[in-house]
Write an enzyme that holds these catalytic residues in place. Sequence first.
Site, PDB file in Angstrom:
ATOM      1  CB  THR A   1      -0.907  -0.011   1.246  1.00 50.06           C
ATOM      2  OG1 THR A   1      -1.671  -1.211   1.256  1.00 50.06           O
ATOM      3  CG2 THR A   1      -1.830   1.196   1.282  1.00 50.06           C
ATOM      4  CB  THR A   2       1.856   3.874  -1.747  1.00 48.87           C
ATOM      5  OG1 THR A   2       2.874   4.855  -1.514  1.00 48.87           O
ATOM      6  CG2 THR A   2       0.960   4.345  -2.876  1.00 48.87           C
TER       7      THR A   2
END
Length: 568
Positions: free
Chosen positions: A379-380
């Site tokens: 995830t970012t």
Amino acid sequence: MMNRRRFLSTIGLGAGAASLVNAQQVGDTVRFDHPQLEGKAHRVVWGRNGAVATADQHGSLAGLRILMNGGNAIDAIVAASAALNVAEPYMSGMGGFGGFMLIYLAAEDRVVGLDMMGKSPSAARLDMFTEKDCDQGYLAPIVPGALKGWAAALDRYGTMSLGDVFEPAIELAERGFVISKYDELSLRGMADKLAAFPTSARVFLPHGRPPRMGEVIKQKDLARSFRRIALNGADDFYKGDLGGEVVRFFQRNGGILTKGDFENFDVRWRDPISIDFLGHRLYAMPPGSCGLSMFQLLNIMEGFDLENLDLYSTDFAHRWIESAKLALTDDDRYNTGKEDADIPVERLISKSYAAEQRKKIDGKKAAAFPGPLLPSVGTTSLAAADRWGNAVAFTQSLVSGFGSGVIAGDTGIFLNNGHRYGFVLDPQDHVNLLEGGERAKGVMTPAIVMQGDKLLMAVGAAGGYTIPQTVGQVITKVLGYGMDVQHAIASPRMMVNRSGGRAPVPSDSRTYLELGFPAQVFEDLHGLGHRLVKPGNAGGVQGVYRDPLTGSLAGGADPRRDGHALTW
């Protein structure tokens, strides 16, 4: 009684840790030279016209280019997202299962939310899947939501075209990006996953091994896909030839995604939920995200008189961890992305419910934690603000590192493994049990913070179920303890987390604190019954901040990854 040196060694901190976790160090700028904080860390950066904070400098540069060319924060966030698809390919991309975006619109003085979480294939059935099938391979993906969301945000509130904002990503994919130390470690850790799929290994294991720091990775297939979408629009992926190529490739290899799944998918514009916290108004996404869980945690903590509670004390750490346990237990009980779910949101985020929950916390004993699975990477999160007062907090994901592990044929696009954490396979009565055609749950928790009628901060994080904990801690440090956004992000954090497995396993929950807390706190928490382990995943937080007096803009980025904030 076990002595301090020996105790710290047993939780993986080593004999030298005592000298690193002293109280004198706590209030100062974090030691960025310590291995846990490797990254491009620096003091908070300030500007007048715009700010972009992402987990990689290429994303921030892409967003800043757009701002300097006259684009707004929405244009910048989409440009940054596309660039991260190229330079941080293990965390997000157009084949990601989606994410959540919060946008503050200055001209309208309101916050709007965009839910771009993808849906499971209509043909998906529980008996089709093993845990491994959910984790990687051709059954793992759900309908990608990210690209549809990028396009929807740009169409409604942006000022530029997809072609304009994709330009930095296309250049980066064609010319190549240089592998950083963090990239090298990430690729090395996921090499076996990539090696299992020839289309992926060809790009990211070009010499039969993970690339080292300083080597260059080019993604010309991905550049061509970006160009096609820039020319034909996102519908080329959802209703046109590009999407057809993706679906046919997966079906040839045993996947169940169909053209109809792609054609019938759409994003949702949703009203955010909100609470008051320490004299400020906070906004987050409604269920499907973990916004309600972060709000419950903060509501519980607010009642502990934070003004007189030392941020790095045993009392603060114990109460925070116990509050997180209560909030995450409710998250597992109620939260889902399914659109017909009956979730008592108003009650869960109310001050009265927080008061009830607070009474359950024993100040002298840690509670057993029967809460949910807490996954880690893939995830970012990114944030942007512009000269006109608009701001965006956006978190998107492939779920696990490189998602399914599969690049779809010659498209250059990794597809997600949204079945992995978007749903559960067991128990059979779980609120988020896997069903065909249902929208996935995402733990992402972007937030907007308002001071009166003025924007103060837009912030979000990566890190699985650590996300509501890390975003909440950063907000608390800024509002309650006067830290600037960079210091709040980089300073030591505490987590309750869990290793692999889907079903709740109370004996598997663990607590960890990053180095920087006084050594006595580690010992005290152990004495209270917390199961302490070596510091693990603490997520990656990025945020932008607006000075309430001058309107100047600041950016903060997480040194635990390649975080980099830029302003102008």
